[in-house]
Design a protein around this motif. Sequence first.
Motif, PDB file in Angstrom:
ATOM      1  N   LEU A  27       6.719 -24.977  75.002  1.00  0.00           N
ATOM      2  CA  LEU A  27       7.311 -24.111  75.546  1.00  0.00           C
ATOM      3  C   LEU A  27       8.959 -24.204  75.894  1.00  0.00           C
ATOM      4  CD1 LEU A  27       6.553 -21.222  76.065  1.00  0.00           C
ATOM      5  CD2 LEU A  27       5.836 -22.307  77.991  1.00  0.00           C
ATOM      6  N   ILE A  28       8.976 -24.916  76.755  1.00  0.00           N
ATOM      7  CA  ILE A  28      10.728 -25.279  76.899  1.00  0.00           C
ATOM      8  C   ILE A  28      10.965 -25.473  76.446  1.00  0.00           C
ATOM      9  CG2 ILE A  28      11.698 -26.692  78.279  1.00  0.00           C
ATOM     10  CD1 ILE A  28       9.356 -27.197  79.674  1.00  0.00           C
ATOM     11  N   ALA A  29      11.132 -26.362  75.134  1.00  0.00           N
ATOM     12  CA  ALA A  29      12.340 -26.124  73.465  1.00  0.00           C
ATOM     13  C   ALA A  29      12.347 -24.599  73.385  1.00  0.00           C
ATOM     14  CB  ALA A  29      11.739 -27.075  73.390  1.00  0.00           C
ATOM     15  N   LEU A  30      11.309 -23.993  73.099  1.00  0.00           N
ATOM     16  CA  LEU A  30      11.172 -22.713  72.603  1.00  0.00           C
ATOM     17  C   LEU A  30      11.920 -21.820  73.540  1.00  0.00           C
ATOM     18  CD1 LEU A  30       9.974 -20.995  70.674  1.00  0.00           C
ATOM     19  CD2 LEU A  30       8.549 -19.942  71.828  1.00  0.00           C
ATOM     20  N   VAL A  31      11.634 -21.808  74.728  1.00  0.00           N
ATOM     21  CA  VAL A  31      12.553 -21.006  75.315  1.00  0.00           C
ATOM     22  C   VAL A  31      14.390 -21.281  75.658  1.00  0.00           C
ATOM     23  CG1 VAL A  31      13.480 -20.496  78.627  1.00  0.00           C
ATOM     24  CG2 VAL A  31      11.219 -20.722  77.413  1.00  0.00           C
ATOM     25  N   LEU A  32      14.887 -22.828  75.775  1.00  0.00           N
ATOM     26  CA  LEU A  32      15.667 -22.599  75.311  1.00  0.00           C
ATOM     27  C   LEU A  32      16.507 -22.621  73.873  1.00  0.00           C
ATOM     28  CD1 LEU A  32      15.647 -26.895  76.622  1.00  0.00           C
ATOM     29  CD2 LEU A  32      16.375 -24.771  78.260  1.00  0.00           C
ATOM     30  N   LEU A  33      15.719 -22.766  73.444  1.00  0.00           N
ATOM     31  CA  LEU A  33      16.037 -22.178  71.878  1.00  0.00           C
ATOM     32  C   LEU A  33      17.047 -20.739  71.882  1.00  0.00           C
ATOM     33  CD1 LEU A  33      16.436 -23.379  69.074  1.00  0.00           C
ATOM     34  CD2 LEU A  33      14.317 -22.874  68.374  1.00  0.00           C
ATOM     35  N   THR A  34      15.433 -19.714  72.383  1.00  0.00           N
ATOM     36  CA  THR A  34      15.864 -18.238  72.512  1.00  0.00           C
ATOM     37  C   THR A  34      17.107 -18.539  73.056  1.00  0.00           C
ATOM     38  OG1 THR A  34      13.575 -18.490  72.599  1.00  0.00           O
ATOM     39  CG2 THR A  34      14.632 -16.222  73.327  1.00  0.00           C
ATOM     40  N   ILE A  35      17.543 -19.041  74.205  1.00  0.00           N
ATOM     41  CA  ILE A  35      18.618 -18.739  75.179  1.00  0.00           C
ATOM     42  C   ILE A  35      19.903 -19.229  74.313  1.00  0.00           C
ATOM     43  CG2 ILE A  35      19.773 -20.020  77.242  1.00  0.00           C
ATOM     44  CD1 ILE A  35      16.821 -19.797  78.604  1.00  0.00           C
ATOM     45  N   LEU A  36      20.189 -20.571  73.623  1.00  0.00           N
ATOM     46  CA  LEU A  36      21.007 -20.668  73.056  1.00  0.00           C
ATOM     47  C   LEU A  36      21.083 -19.648  71.588  1.00  0.00           C
ATOM     48  CD1 LEU A  36      22.962 -22.700  72.127  1.00  0.00           C
ATOM     49  CD2 LEU A  36      20.661 -23.969  70.563  1.00  0.00           C
ATOM     50  N   MET A  37      19.831 -18.898  70.907  1.00  0.00           N
ATOM     51  CA  MET A  37      21.216 -18.103  70.210  1.00  0.00           C
ATOM     52  C   MET A  37      21.360 -16.378  70.780  1.00  0.00           C
ATOM     53  SD  MET A  37      20.200 -19.277  67.015  1.00  0.00           S
ATOM     54  CE  MET A  37      19.140 -18.036  66.726  1.00  0.00           C
ATOM     55  N   ALA A  38      20.539 -16.387  71.888  1.00  0.00           N
ATOM     56  CA  ALA A  38      21.444 -15.393  72.527  1.00  0.00           C
ATOM     57  C   ALA A  38      22.774 -15.302  73.279  1.00  0.00           C
ATOM     58  CB  ALA A  38      20.508 -15.209  73.839  1.00  0.00           C
ATOM     59  N   LEU A  39      23.129 -16.919  72.720  1.00  0.00           N
ATOM     60  CA  LEU A  39      24.217 -17.122  73.894  1.00  0.00           C
ATOM     61  C   LEU A  39      25.471 -16.909  72.575  1.00  0.00           C
ATOM     62  CD1 LEU A  39      24.355 -19.910  76.172  1.00  0.00           C
ATOM     63  CD2 LEU A  39      24.303 -17.042  76.704  1.00  0.00           C
ATOM     64  N   VAL A  40      25.296 -17.492  71.182  1.00  0.00           N
ATOM     65  CA  VAL A  40      25.185 -17.489  70.270  1.00  0.00           C
ATOM     66  C   VAL A  40      25.559 -16.406  69.135  1.00  0.00           C
ATOM     67  CG1 VAL A  40      25.757 -18.689  67.189  1.00  0.00           C
ATOM     68  CG2 VAL A  40      24.653 -20.008  69.581  1.00  0.00           C
ATOM     69  N   LEU A  41      24.699 -15.450  69.479  1.00  0.00           N
ATOM     70  CA  LEU A  41      24.692 -14.527  68.320  1.00  0.00           C
ATOM     71  C   LEU A  41      25.937 -13.205  69.668  1.00  0.00           C
ATOM     72  CD1 LEU A  41      20.734 -13.770  67.609  1.00  0.00           C
ATOM     73  CD2 LEU A  41      23.358 -14.389  66.106  1.00  0.00           C
ATOM     74  N   ASN A  42      25.830 -13.130  70.560  1.00  0.00           N
ATOM     75  CA  ASN A  42      26.526 -12.397  71.218  1.00  0.00           C
ATOM     76  C   ASN A  42      27.844 -13.057  71.953  1.00  0.00           C
ATOM     77  OD1 ASN A  42      24.393 -10.756  71.774  1.00  0.00           O
ATOM     78  ND2 ASN A  42      23.871 -12.270  73.438  1.00  0.00           N
TER      79      ASN A  42
END
Length: 42
Positions: A27-42
């Motif tokens: 779950l922690i890995a999924l949250v961190l991956l989501t944050i990373l993707m949000a930073l990359v796409l923005n």
Amino acid sequence: MATATGWHAGSSIYRRGYLVASLRAGLIALVLLTILMALVLN
């Protein structure tokens, strides 16, 4: 027989704790991956 059942109960508890830890880590890995993707796409 009592030692065998005691070992089985301990093994079951250990397995459940390991499962909870694995789910929490996933779950922690999924949250961190989501944050990373949000930073990359923005």
